[in-house]
Design an enzyme around this catalytic site. Sequence first.
Site, PDB file in Angstrom:
ATOM      1  CG  ASN A  54      38.311  48.926  32.942  1.00  0.00           C
ATOM      2  OD1 ASN A  54      37.521  49.131  32.038  1.00  0.00           O
ATOM      3  ND2 ASN A  54      39.532  49.442  32.955  1.00  0.00           N
ATOM      4  CE1 TYR A  55      39.003  43.484  36.458  1.00  0.00           C
ATOM      5  CE2 TYR A  55      40.436  45.370  36.112  1.00  0.00           C
ATOM      6  CZ  TYR A  55      40.077  44.070  35.827  1.00  0.00           C
ATOM      7  OH  TYR A  55      40.786  43.372  34.886  1.00  0.00           O
ATOM      8  CG  LEU A  56      36.853  49.645  41.907  1.00  0.00           C
ATOM      9  CD1 LEU A  56      37.524  50.870  42.492  1.00  0.00           C
ATOM     10  CD2 LEU A  56      36.858  48.490  42.898  1.00  0.00           C
TER      11      LEU A  56
END
Length: 564
Positions: A521-523
């Site tokens: 979700n974030y990288l």
Amino acid sequence: VTVWEEEKYEAGVKWRFLEHKGPYFPPNYQPLPDNVHFHYKGKPVKLSLAAEEVAVFFAQMLDHEYTTKKVFRENFFTDWRKVMTQEERLLIQDLDKCDFGEIHAMHKAKVEEKRNMSKEEKLVLKEASQMIVEEFGYCLLDHHRERIGNFKIEPPGLFRGRGEHPKQGMLKKRIQPEDVIINCSKESSIPVPPAGHHWKEVRHDNSVTWLASWTENIQGAIKYVMLNANSKLKGEKDWEKFEVARKLKTHVDGIRKQYLEDMKSREMRIRQRAVALYFIDKLALRAGNEKEEGETADTVGCCSLRVEHITLHKQLDGKDCVVEFDFLGKDSIRYYNKVPVISKVFKNLKLFMENKDPGDDLFDRLTTAMLNKHLSSLMPGLTAKVFRTYNASITLQQQLQELTNESMDSDAEKLLCYNRANRAVAILCNHQRAPPKTFEQSMANLQAKIDTGKEQLALAKVELKQAKKDAKEKDNSDPKLVVEKKEAAVKRCKERILKLEVQATDREENKQIALGTSKLNYLDPRISVAWCKRMGVPIEKIYNKTQRDKFAWAIDMTDIDFEF
DNA sequence: GCAGCCACTTAGTAGCCGGCAT
DNA sequence: ATGCCGGCTACTAAGTGGCTGC
């Protein structure tokens, strides 16, 4: 023209054509066999079908700790009594006098039976479920056949929220076609409801991405049937998210300068906004929307922090101006951190806490809406959560740069460093997991392997010594060869031990850290794809099949020199 | 402003499955 | 062949944040 380069829609339009078969409904309740009884005050009681079904939900959970919790039991009992007949309600007044033992035993036997099925029987089951996926698991969206993420209606059961949820144990009701809204193209073949039923509504709204929806009865929230993460629609959204985060990179210096300035503002709400933003930026805290009291577990994010969640230390462990955070965040995961802050922040916090009770809001003049409105004025598309994405991705990129270089020789070593970089992000974002149940055992097994390896090393050393001795005593070429061989053996042993020890360290460091959430979700996947290319690491080593499918867009288009 | 609604992303976990050591 | 372990998938809860109508 690849999938990624097709023409764009006008603003707000998510599709032109959408066709699907509607959601898949779970099977109807199968009544208990005649030899399995529920007992009340020691006597067998034949329950009505509806009451029996709910009794079975409870009986199935009896091994779980939460069936002993007061809130869970009370909520369950209240809801159970609602589905009872008048007669049953009159009889069954005390949960402690209920005996679900036979139902529980039957359930356990069923689970055991399923576990012991032969390969062939399991294959039959697998094929049947594959058929369901084939029929209901795909839709046609514009030119593409796309996998649906969750095409199955959630089965009924007892609600188990996370943490101290006030609604735990309540009955999550069975969803009927009459509860379900279908969304599809007017000119598509409209899904047919199960025999004897009708849909709540069929609509044709191409400004949204969902195929079906219903309202669940616990929180009154809407549940959606949507596409799988590997779909074009979701992929494009994902790409957009990371592009916004990348854009923050060019604005972040200015934004930081401004919020440091804002901390001196005459207006309290601007000071609070500045300090909250400092936390969101520095600590990757979530925004912290307000929640309705009594509806959910008591958790907070940045803007909803209360005075009781932080402690100020003028000095701590030799550091000045330390803020100690201790609160429950999303999913009731504890956030505990001691952070040295600049004195401007420290002084402001002191001010915000003046004359307040522990239960009062720390940022009483601030809401997430105000914060986000401010952020969007600084950069289009900027919201609080963009900082999490930005800081996560930039941290991965920096860590990879620091920890790895092209001259590293083994993939194992490269991957360990990749995991370390990933772990730095997971720690920043506070992505935790329960230690695996088998953790102690598997660590012990690994340690045993290390011990065996050390014994072998000791033995190899003895043999090497002997070989050297032999070589000195008998001056011919053969023993030298033996010495070399023994030296090689010692080296191999050392390497093997080192590898195992590194693995043990990696696993120990990962005990309570979940890497998956940040990876998914974030990288920005392009950072990882480019890194793999530069390091000569096959992409399969860092992304499994599902992840490769989700990040197909990045794997397709990323250059070796991509920079976030 | 703000409460309620809505749509969408982010989150941890249970349980399954397949590969490997014994 | 068997049993264990770790990775993966399915599941669904719990967030974020925009919009609307007052």
